[in-house]
Design an enzyme around this catalytic site. Structure first.
Site, PDB file in Angstrom:
ATOM      1  N   CYS A   2      24.489  95.120 -50.862  1.00  0.00           N
ATOM      2  CA  CYS A   2      25.899  94.720 -50.751  1.00  0.00           C
ATOM      3  C   CYS A   2      25.979  93.269 -50.300  1.00  0.00           C
ATOM      4  O   CYS A   2      25.052  92.727 -49.746  1.00  0.00           O
ATOM      5  CB  CYS A   2      26.601  95.604 -49.711  1.00  0.00           C
ATOM      6  SG  CYS A   2      26.529  97.335 -50.116  1.00  0.00           S
ATOM      7  N   ARG A  27      23.419  89.063 -56.178  1.00  0.00           N
ATOM      8  CA  ARG A  27      22.725  90.166 -55.484  1.00  0.00           C
ATOM      9  C   ARG A  27      22.861  91.479 -56.254  1.00  0.00           C
ATOM     10  O   ARG A  27      22.206  92.460 -55.911  1.00  0.00           O
ATOM     11  CB  ARG A  27      23.295  90.341 -54.070  1.00  0.00           C
ATOM     12  CG  ARG A  27      23.093  89.156 -53.165  1.00  0.00           C
ATOM     13  CD  ARG A  27      24.006  89.218 -51.956  1.00  0.00           C
ATOM     14  NE  ARG A  27      23.680  90.306 -51.060  1.00  0.00           N
ATOM     15  CZ  ARG A  27      22.851  90.160 -49.999  1.00  0.00           C
ATOM     16  NH1 ARG A  27      22.293  88.991 -49.763  1.00  0.00           N
ATOM     17  NH2 ARG A  27      22.583  91.166 -49.207  1.00  0.00           N
ATOM     18  N   TRP A  73      26.915  97.450 -53.450  1.00  0.00           N
ATOM     19  CA  TRP A  73      25.808  97.999 -54.235  1.00  0.00           C
ATOM     20  C   TRP A  73      25.671  99.436 -53.739  1.00  0.00           C
ATOM     21  O   TRP A  73      25.193  99.667 -52.622  1.00  0.00           O
ATOM     22  CB  TRP A  73      24.529  97.201 -54.000  1.00  0.00           C
ATOM     23  CG  TRP A  73      23.302  97.845 -54.541  1.00  0.00           C
ATOM     24  CD1 TRP A  73      22.402  98.612 -53.859  1.00  0.00           C
ATOM     25  CD2 TRP A  73      22.819  97.821 -55.884  1.00  0.00           C
ATOM     26  NE1 TRP A  73      21.395  99.060 -54.671  1.00  0.00           N
ATOM     27  CE2 TRP A  73      21.627  98.595 -55.940  1.00  0.00           C
ATOM     28  CE3 TRP A  73      23.274  97.238 -57.054  1.00  0.00           C
ATOM     29  CZ2 TRP A  73      20.898  98.780 -57.106  1.00  0.00           C
ATOM     30  CZ3 TRP A  73      22.540  97.425 -58.218  1.00  0.00           C
ATOM     31  CH2 TRP A  73      21.373  98.177 -58.235  1.00  0.00           C
ATOM     32  N   ASN A  99      26.820  96.592 -45.038  1.00  0.00           N
ATOM     33  CA  ASN A  99      25.644  96.578 -45.908  1.00  0.00           C
ATOM     34  C   ASN A  99      24.565  97.336 -45.157  1.00  0.00           C
ATOM     35  O   ASN A  99      24.225  96.976 -44.033  1.00  0.00           O
ATOM     36  CB  ASN A  99      25.181  95.138 -46.195  1.00  0.00           C
ATOM     37  CG  ASN A  99      23.917  95.125 -47.057  1.00  0.00           C
ATOM     38  OD1 ASN A  99      23.641  96.087 -47.772  1.00  0.00           O
ATOM     39  ND2 ASN A  99      23.149  94.050 -46.973  1.00  0.00           N
ATOM     40  N   GLY A 100      24.044  98.412 -45.750  1.00  0.00           N
ATOM     41  CA  GLY A 100      22.982  99.178 -45.091  1.00  0.00           C
ATOM     42  C   GLY A 100      23.131 100.653 -45.390  1.00  0.00           C
ATOM     43  O   GLY A 100      23.893 101.056 -46.273  1.00  0.00           O
ATOM     44  N   GLU A 485      -0.137  99.534 -65.254  1.00  0.00           N
ATOM     45  CA  GLU A 485       0.988  98.736 -64.726  1.00  0.00           C
ATOM     46  C   GLU A 485       0.569  97.277 -64.547  1.00  0.00           C
ATOM     47  O   GLU A 485       1.321  96.357 -64.871  1.00  0.00           O
ATOM     48  CB  GLU A 485       1.477  99.337 -63.414  1.00  0.00           C
ATOM     49  CG  GLU A 485       2.559  98.551 -62.695  1.00  0.00           C
ATOM     50  CD  GLU A 485       3.826  98.332 -63.526  1.00  0.00           C
ATOM     51  OE1 GLU A 485       3.986  98.955 -64.582  1.00  0.00           O
ATOM     52  OE2 GLU A 485       4.635  97.471 -63.115  1.00  0.00           O
ATOM     53  N   LYS A 489       2.469  94.171 -66.363  1.00  0.00           N
ATOM     54  CA  LYS A 489       3.008  93.028 -65.597  1.00  0.00           C
ATOM     55  C   LYS A 489       2.506  91.715 -66.184  1.00  0.00           C
ATOM     56  O   LYS A 489       3.261  90.792 -66.405  1.00  0.00           O
ATOM     57  CB  LYS A 489       2.588  93.111 -64.126  1.00  0.00           C
ATOM     58  CG  LYS A 489       3.368  94.087 -63.284  1.00  0.00           C
ATOM     59  CD  LYS A 489       4.778  93.661 -62.970  1.00  0.00           C
ATOM     60  CE  LYS A 489       5.906  94.243 -63.760  1.00  0.00           C
ATOM     61  NZ  LYS A 489       5.966  95.551 -64.257  1.00  0.00           N
ATOM     62  N   GLU A 492       3.862  91.011 -69.868  1.00  0.00           N
ATOM     63  CA  GLU A 492       5.303  90.819 -70.081  1.00  0.00           C
ATOM     64  C   GLU A 492       5.826  89.527 -69.449  1.00  0.00           C
ATOM     65  O   GLU A 492       6.894  89.048 -69.835  1.00  0.00           O
ATOM     66  CB  GLU A 492       6.110  92.016 -69.584  1.00  0.00           C
ATOM     67  CG  GLU A 492       6.127  92.217 -68.104  1.00  0.00           C
ATOM     68  CD  GLU A 492       7.066  93.368 -67.698  1.00  0.00           C
ATOM     69  OE1 GLU A 492       8.048  93.620 -68.409  1.00  0.00           O
ATOM     70  OE2 GLU A 492       6.806  94.006 -66.676  1.00  0.00           O
ATOM     71  N   HIS A 508     -15.854 104.240 -74.980  1.00  0.00           N
ATOM     72  CA  HIS A 508     -15.349 104.815 -76.236  1.00  0.00           C
ATOM     73  C   HIS A 508     -14.661 103.767 -77.096  1.00  0.00           C
ATOM     74  O   HIS A 508     -13.794 104.077 -77.897  1.00  0.00           O
ATOM     75  CB  HIS A 508     -14.374 105.959 -75.905  1.00  0.00           C
ATOM     76  CG  HIS A 508     -15.021 107.056 -75.127  1.00  0.00           C
ATOM     77  ND1 HIS A 508     -15.868 107.995 -75.691  1.00  0.00           N
ATOM     78  CD2 HIS A 508     -15.006 107.314 -73.791  1.00  0.00           C
ATOM     79  CE1 HIS A 508     -16.310 108.807 -74.744  1.00  0.00           C
ATOM     80  NE2 HIS A 508     -15.810 108.425 -73.585  1.00  0.00           N
ATOM     81  N   LYS A 607      16.582  93.381 -68.947  1.00  0.00           N
ATOM     82  CA  LYS A 607      16.347  94.129 -67.707  1.00  0.00           C
ATOM     83  C   LYS A 607      16.607  95.616 -67.935  1.00  0.00           C
ATOM     84  O   LYS A 607      15.966  96.463 -67.370  1.00  0.00           O
ATOM     85  CB  LYS A 607      17.234  93.614 -66.576  1.00  0.00           C
ATOM     86  CG  LYS A 607      16.991  94.311 -65.241  1.00  0.00           C
ATOM     87  CD  LYS A 607      15.545  94.177 -64.785  1.00  0.00           C
ATOM     88  CE  LYS A 607      15.235  94.991 -63.544  1.00  0.00           C
ATOM     89  NZ  LYS A 607      13.774  95.062 -63.283  1.00  0.00           N
TER      90      LYS A 607
HETATM   91  C1  AGP Z   1       9.068  96.795 -66.452  1.00  0.00           C
HETATM   92  O1  AGP Z   1       8.494  95.627 -65.874  1.00  0.00           O
HETATM   93  C2  AGP Z   1       9.785  96.486 -67.719  1.00  0.00           C
HETATM   94  N1  AGP Z   1      10.813  95.542 -67.482  1.00  0.00           N
HETATM   95  C3  AGP Z   1      10.234  97.710 -68.494  1.00  0.00           C
HETATM   96  O2  AGP Z   1       9.069  98.296 -68.980  1.00  0.00           O
HETATM   97  C4  AGP Z   1      11.041  98.800 -67.745  1.00  0.00           C
HETATM   98  O3  AGP Z   1      10.218  99.437 -66.810  1.00  0.00           O
HETATM   99  C5  AGP Z   1      11.503  99.836 -68.780  1.00  0.00           C
HETATM  100  O4  AGP Z   1      12.364  99.197 -69.695  1.00  0.00           O
HETATM  101  C6  AGP Z   1      12.213 101.033 -68.147  1.00  0.00           C
HETATM  102  O5  AGP Z   1      13.378 100.594 -67.506  1.00  0.00           O
HETATM  103  P1  AGP Z   1      14.110 101.602 -66.493  1.00  0.00           P
HETATM  104  O6  AGP Z   1      13.171 101.868 -65.374  1.00  0.00           O
HETATM  105  O7  AGP Z   1      15.342 100.863 -66.061  1.00  0.00           O
HETATM  106  O8  AGP Z   1      14.431 102.864 -67.254  1.00  0.00           O
END
Ligand code: AGP
Length: 612
Positions: A2, A27, A73, A99-100, A485, A489, A492, A508, A607
């Site tokens: 928030c 934010r 938020w 906020n909290g 993961e 990271k 991407e 393999h 996002k």
């Molecule tokens: C993660 O770094 C990516 N931006 C992407 O893979 C993301 O995790 C994926 O699109 C799923 O998004 P969500 O968790 O909002 O469902």
């Protein structure tokens, strides 16, 4: 999180407040509101953007030189007009912004209901302002004393500002666990969640410390006391930062800020759900459906991207702790495969945004076939959260960087608590193990804090590898999803091709890739399969591959083999992902920055993937 802005001084408050809310929009929020005092307290609030609030008040009385304003938020209660802040007290003479997370709000609320109070919203914030007024009236104390007494009854985190019709020359602010900054101007004060709304008016700021209450009066007096009534001397800092860096709290990118927020976001995802001292794990959001999980013949986890990797960790957690078979599905594949779904299946949907189209479609399909849907989302009131029968919010706060970091570790935290809670109820975890696990998870935020201190070492390491064209990430057991993961990271945000594999899978096929140009990151913390990880490292070394090994502090064997060593604190196997992920996030971040990539908004990515 928030956003809070408040003003008291000689000027009209509204223009300052609304500009401050715009400053705080970065934010992330879902509703906005303002309360102004000019003889009478006027309060206006709405679901949606700050611009919606501006439209709402266009023909309203917004006069007054004292006011409070807020961008919400959501943590408790859907994003809507009623749950937006500020919240009135019963008499409507007081208003509060917050906020909290107040962990014991339910207990406080039922006590207040028993005393005859009613509530408009289902927020924890409205409970607090009702409690403050109840104390003020019944204990016949002044506003400051009522706030002080109330905050001694509150468990959780708060940054609050309170305005009162009976105290037109005063604002009261208080802080515990959530930041609050006071701007000290010429005969005027501002209060805000961070310095971004303040910097336009003054560079003199006072940062409230834990459990401090500030009394700001129109005559320019600032008094600070603790909730235990200890006087504190305000310490005025000089703001040096530029506005752009302030929005990132001084970090160069939102991603780095969010990597560093993980001790707090992991703690917040446990807040009110884990009491290690009492041996209690309780996720309120799934209580009504716990039997479905306890009796489940199968758990299906559906997700995408990083959330899918969290789901893989969840598979290991649930199978180890509850002995329930788990399948982890890419939501996009699951939804089109005409999957076999039984009515006693439990489907766990993991999504930071709560809006990912494939994941939403997957749970609608599963729901239509009678399965129980449990959502793990970071955005309160999001589509996936609303489509689920039950669930738990990760409470990681808004994740602005496109590359998910703090949401990932918060998702794993929720999955761990969920599996521990179900396992302990199923009797598939011994009592001694249960206490060992919950005490260890309680220590994770501090261990993440310690792991973040590797940042400088990792930045130096990043320089060695910023120009390579390929990376291989390897891990076994709980570390296999971490390898995936780490690879995601890197690729991407730096656009370097990277693959994650189970370490044993190397022979393999992927081993054909190994040569002196191929750096291999291996998470080598395993206890159970440590010797096997050593042989994987030797296989890579034999082909001149460069080894970057994530090891447990004090490791010797891998240290003698690897080219680069990153030592993370010791923890139990199932919690290693919460620590091993941190150096991989930092490695990707620094390599991407050195390559001049747009770390917060990588090319081609969004996002939230709300389309197929
Ligand atoms: C993660 O770094 C990516 N931006 C992407 O893979 C993301 O995790 C994926 O699109 C799923 O998004 P969500 O968790 O909002 O469902």
């Amino acid at each position: 999180m928030c956003g809070i802005v408040a003003y008291i001084g000689p000027r009209e408050a509204y223009p300052i407040l609304i500009k401050g809310l715009h400053r705080l929009e970065y934010r992330g929020y879902d509703s906005a509101g303002v309360a102004l005092l000019n003889g009478k307290l006027h309060l206006y609030k709405t679901h949606g953007k700050v611009s919606e609030l501006e439209k709402l008040v266009a023909d309203k009385d917004i006069s007054g030189n004292i006011g409070i304003a807020h961008t919400r938020w959501a943590t408790h209660g859907e994003p809507n007009d009623i749950n937006a802040h500020p919240h009135y007290s019963p008499s409507k003479k007081l208003a509060i912004i917050h906020n909290g997370i107040i962990e014991n709000y339910a207990t406080l609320k039922s006590e207040l209901i028993n005393r005859g109070y009613t509530f408009e919203s289902n927020t924890d914030t409205e409970v607090l302002i009702h409690l403050i007024e109840d104390i003020q009236v019944n204990e016949k104390v002044n506003l400051f004393e009522a706030v002080q007494i109330a905050l001694n009854q509150v468990i959780g985190a708060y940054a609050i500002v309170i305005i009162s019709q009976d105290y037109p020359d005063m604002l009261i602010a208080a802080k515990k666990g959530s930041p609050l900054v006071i701007g000290v101007g010429e005969g005027e004060f501002l209060v805000a969640s961070d310095a971004t709304p303040i910097i336009d008016y003054t560079k003199n700021v006072v940062y409230l410390e834990e459990e401090e209450i500030a009394i700001l009066t129109r005559n320019g007096e600032l008094k600070i006391k603790t909730i235990k009534n200890k006087d504190k001397t305000p310490y005025v800092h000089k703001l040096e930062m530029q506005l752009s860096t302030l929005e990132k709290s001084g970090y160069d990118h939102f991603m780095l800020k969010e990597i560093y927020e993980q001790p707090r976001s992991i703690r917040d995802s446990m807040r009110g759900r884990l009491n290690a001292q009492k041996g209690i794990v309780s996720l309120g959001g799934i209580i009504d459906y716990e039997m479905k999980l306890i009796n489940a013949k199968r758990i299906i986890i559906v997700a995408c991207g990083t959330s899918w990797h969290a789901g893989l960790v969840g598979e290991y957690l649930f199978e180890e702790l509850t002995r329930i078979p788990v399948e982890v599905e890419y939501a996009s594949e699951f939804r089109y495969r005409n999957p076999i779904i039984y009515e006693d299946d439990v489907v766990i949907a993991i999504s930071q945004s709560g809006e990912t189209a494939d994941t939403l479609a997957a749970i609608k399909l599963a729901k239509s076939k009678g399965a129980t849907i449990i959502g793990i989302c970071n955005v309160v009131g999001s589509s996936i959260a609303r489509e689920s029968h039950a669930g738990s919010y990760t409470h990681a706060g808004p994740e602005i960087g496109v590359a998910s970091t703090k949401a990932f570790t918060a998702q794993i935290t929720i999955l761990t608590l969920m599996a521990l809670s179900i396992g302990s109820k199923k009797g598939t975890i011994s009592t001694s193990k249960f206490y060992q696990y919950i005490n260890e998870i309680d220590s994770i935020p501090e261990k993440v804090e310690k792991t973040l201190k590797l940042s400088k070492q990792i930045e130096i390491l990043a320089k060695e590898f910023k120009d390579v064209r390929n990376f291989l990430y390897l891990g076994r057991g709980y570390n296999f999803p971490v390898a995936l993961e780490g690879a995601l990271k890197l690729k991407e945000i730096s656009y370097i091709h990277a693959e994650g594999y189970p370490a044993a899978e190397m022979k393999h096929g992927p081993i054909a890739l190994i040569d002196k140009e191929m750096p291999v990151v291996i998470i080598a913390t395993n206890k159970g399969s440590y010797e096997k990880v050593i042989s994987n490292i030797e296989e890579v070394k034999a082909r001149k591959g460069k080894i970057i090994a994530i090891v447990t502090e004090g490791d010797v064997a891998v240290k003698n083999l690897a080219d680069y060593i990153i030592e993370i604190p010791e923890t139990i196997e199932m919690l290693v992902p919460l620590l091993a992920t941190i150096p991989l996030q930092l490695l990707s971040y620094y390599i991407a920055v050195m390559r001049g990539c747009d770390v917060d908004m990588p090319r081609n990515l969004a996002k939230s993937v709300t389309v197929e």
